[in-house]
Motif scaffolding. Structure first.
Motif, PDB file in Angstrom:
ATOM      1  N   VAL A 107       0.894  -1.270   0.114  1.00 30.98           N
ATOM      2  CA  VAL A 107      -0.047  -0.069  -0.196  1.00 30.98           C
ATOM      3  C   VAL A 107       0.859   1.208   0.032  1.00 30.98           C
ATOM      4  O   VAL A 107       0.784   2.238  -0.688  1.00 30.98           O
ATOM      5  N   ASP A 108       1.886   1.242   0.766  1.00 31.72           N
ATOM      6  CA  ASP A 108       2.775   2.323   0.988  1.00 31.72           C
ATOM      7  C   ASP A 108       3.660   2.757  -0.244  1.00 31.72           C
ATOM      8  O   ASP A 108       3.635   3.891  -1.008  1.00 31.72           O
ATOM      9  N   PHE A 109       4.135   1.628  -1.077  1.00 33.07           N
ATOM     10  CA  PHE A 109       4.746   1.557  -2.241  1.00 33.07           C
ATOM     11  C   PHE A 109       3.697   2.185  -3.328  1.00 33.07           C
ATOM     12  O   PHE A 109       4.331   3.159  -4.071  1.00 33.07           O
ATOM     13  N   CYS A 110       2.504   1.737  -3.344  1.00 37.70           N
ATOM     14  CA  CYS A 110       1.640   2.079  -4.417  1.00 37.70           C
ATOM     15  C   CYS A 110       1.147   3.422  -4.263  1.00 37.70           C
ATOM     16  O   CYS A 110       1.386   4.290  -5.500  1.00 37.70           O
ATOM     17  N   GLU A 111       1.108   4.141  -3.114  1.00 33.85           N
ATOM     18  CA  GLU A 111       0.882   5.399  -2.988  1.00 33.85           C
ATOM     19  C   GLU A 111       2.007   6.432  -3.043  1.00 33.85           C
ATOM     20  O   GLU A 111       1.737   7.344  -4.040  1.00 33.85           O
ATOM     21  N   THR A 112       3.090   5.919  -2.634  1.00 32.60           N
ATOM     22  CA  THR A 112       4.174   6.964  -3.161  1.00 32.60           C
ATOM     23  C   THR A 112       4.456   6.913  -4.529  1.00 32.60           C
ATOM     24  O   THR A 112       4.733   7.984  -5.219  1.00 32.60           O
ATOM     25  N   ALA A 113       4.545   5.799  -5.122  1.00 32.50           N
ATOM     26  CA  ALA A 113       4.953   5.725  -6.542  1.00 32.50           C
ATOM     27  C   ALA A 113       3.812   6.378  -7.498  1.00 32.50           C
ATOM     28  O   ALA A 113       4.059   7.198  -8.599  1.00 32.50           O
ATOM     29  N   GLN A 114       2.600   6.220  -7.072  1.00 35.99           N
ATOM     30  CA  GLN A 114       1.525   7.010  -7.815  1.00 35.99           C
ATOM     31  C   GLN A 114       1.962   8.529  -7.657  1.00 35.99           C
ATOM     32  O   GLN A 114       1.731   9.303  -8.974  1.00 35.99           O
ATOM     33  N   LYS A 115       1.931   8.898  -6.477  1.00 35.15           N
ATOM     34  CA  LYS A 115       2.167  10.471  -6.688  1.00 35.15           C
ATOM     35  C   LYS A 115       3.543  10.858  -7.090  1.00 35.15           C
ATOM     36  O   LYS A 115       3.367  11.839  -7.907  1.00 35.15           O
ATOM     37  N   ILE A 116       4.746  10.244  -7.242  1.00 37.67           N
ATOM     38  CA  ILE A 116       5.809  10.343  -8.037  1.00 37.67           C
ATOM     39  C   ILE A 116       5.586  10.577  -9.583  1.00 37.67           C
ATOM     40  O   ILE A 116       5.690  11.519  -9.965  1.00 37.67           O
ATOM     41  N   PHE A 117       4.803   9.496 -10.088  1.00 39.68           N
ATOM     42  CA  PHE A 117       4.507   9.471 -11.375  1.00 39.68           C
ATOM     43  C   PHE A 117       3.606  10.396 -11.901  1.00 39.68           C
ATOM     44  O   PHE A 117       3.827  11.181 -12.780  1.00 39.68           O
ATOM     45  N   THR A 118       2.554  10.665 -11.025  1.00 40.16           N
ATOM     46  CA  THR A 118       1.412  11.754 -11.325  1.00 40.16           C
ATOM     47  C   THR A 118       2.326  12.997 -11.498  1.00 40.16           C
ATOM     48  O   THR A 118       1.602  13.758 -12.292  1.00 40.16           O
ATOM     49  N   ASN A 119       3.123  13.227 -10.435  1.00 40.79           N
ATOM     50  CA  ASN A 119       3.783  14.698 -10.573  1.00 40.79           C
ATOM     51  C   ASN A 119       4.438  14.912 -11.847  1.00 40.79           C
ATOM     52  O   ASN A 119       4.472  16.139 -12.285  1.00 40.79           O
ATOM     53  N   ILE A 120       5.197  13.846 -12.254  1.00 44.36           N
ATOM     54  CA  ILE A 120       5.733  14.114 -13.526  1.00 44.36           C
ATOM     55  C   ILE A 120       4.841  14.500 -14.741  1.00 44.36           C
ATOM     56  O   ILE A 120       5.146  15.026 -15.573  1.00 44.36           O
TER      57      ILE A 120
END
Length: 155
Positions: free
Chosen positions: A33-46
């Motif tokens: 869950v933590d990985f998915c939340e963090t990676a989504q935020k990183i990729f969405t920001n890009i």
């Protein structure tokens, strides 16, 4: 682990699928869950700010990156599969995204959201809501269509 040359789209799909499976199968639910939340935020920001360089460089020593991304088995493989590389600049290790495949990043965000919803429902013991389940099924259908089209294009 990021020193290999760029890989083809079909191999990228394979490596992306393997990374997602590793993330789900080799980590505790909370880590998924933590990985998915963090990676989504990183990729969405890009995707939302493609010209802002601050979203394209992550310090590996950052506590959140270290624990939620690099500390998750398969996390580094997923980042590599979507085009991130590990570099050292001024004696500091960084993850850097120099790509421009925003469709791939958006697709990965959708896949991560689906996996996050599944992992979160398993974590809380509650089934996903009908709407969330419907969205997850629609994303899976879309992913399957994209993968089939990619296989046909490569063949």
């Amino acid at each position: 682990f990021f020193s290999t040359p760029k890989i083809s789209l079909s191999r990228m799909s394979d490596s992306l699928a393997k990374a997602l499976i590793t993330i789900e199968d080799k980590n505790p639910t909370r880590s998924v869950v933590d990985f998915c939340e963090t990676a989504q935020k990183i990729f969405t920001n890009i995707v939302e700010h493609p010209d802002d360089p601050k979203f394209r460089r992550l310090k590996c020593r950052n506590a959140a990156i270290k624990s939620k991304i690099l500390g998750c088995r398969g996390g580094d493989d997923l980042f590599k599969a979507v085009g991130w590389t590990k570099v050292v600049v001024d004696m500091e290790e960084l993850l850097v995204y120099d790509g421009d495949d925003y469709n791939l990043l958006s697709s990965v965000v959708a896949k991560l959201a689906q996996r996050q919803a599944t992992a979160a429902s398993n974590f809380t013991g509650k089934p996903p809501s009908d709407d969330a389940h419907r969205q997850a099924v629609l994303r899976k259908v879309q992913d399957d269509k994209l993968e089939r089209a990619e296989r046909q294009r490569v063949a």
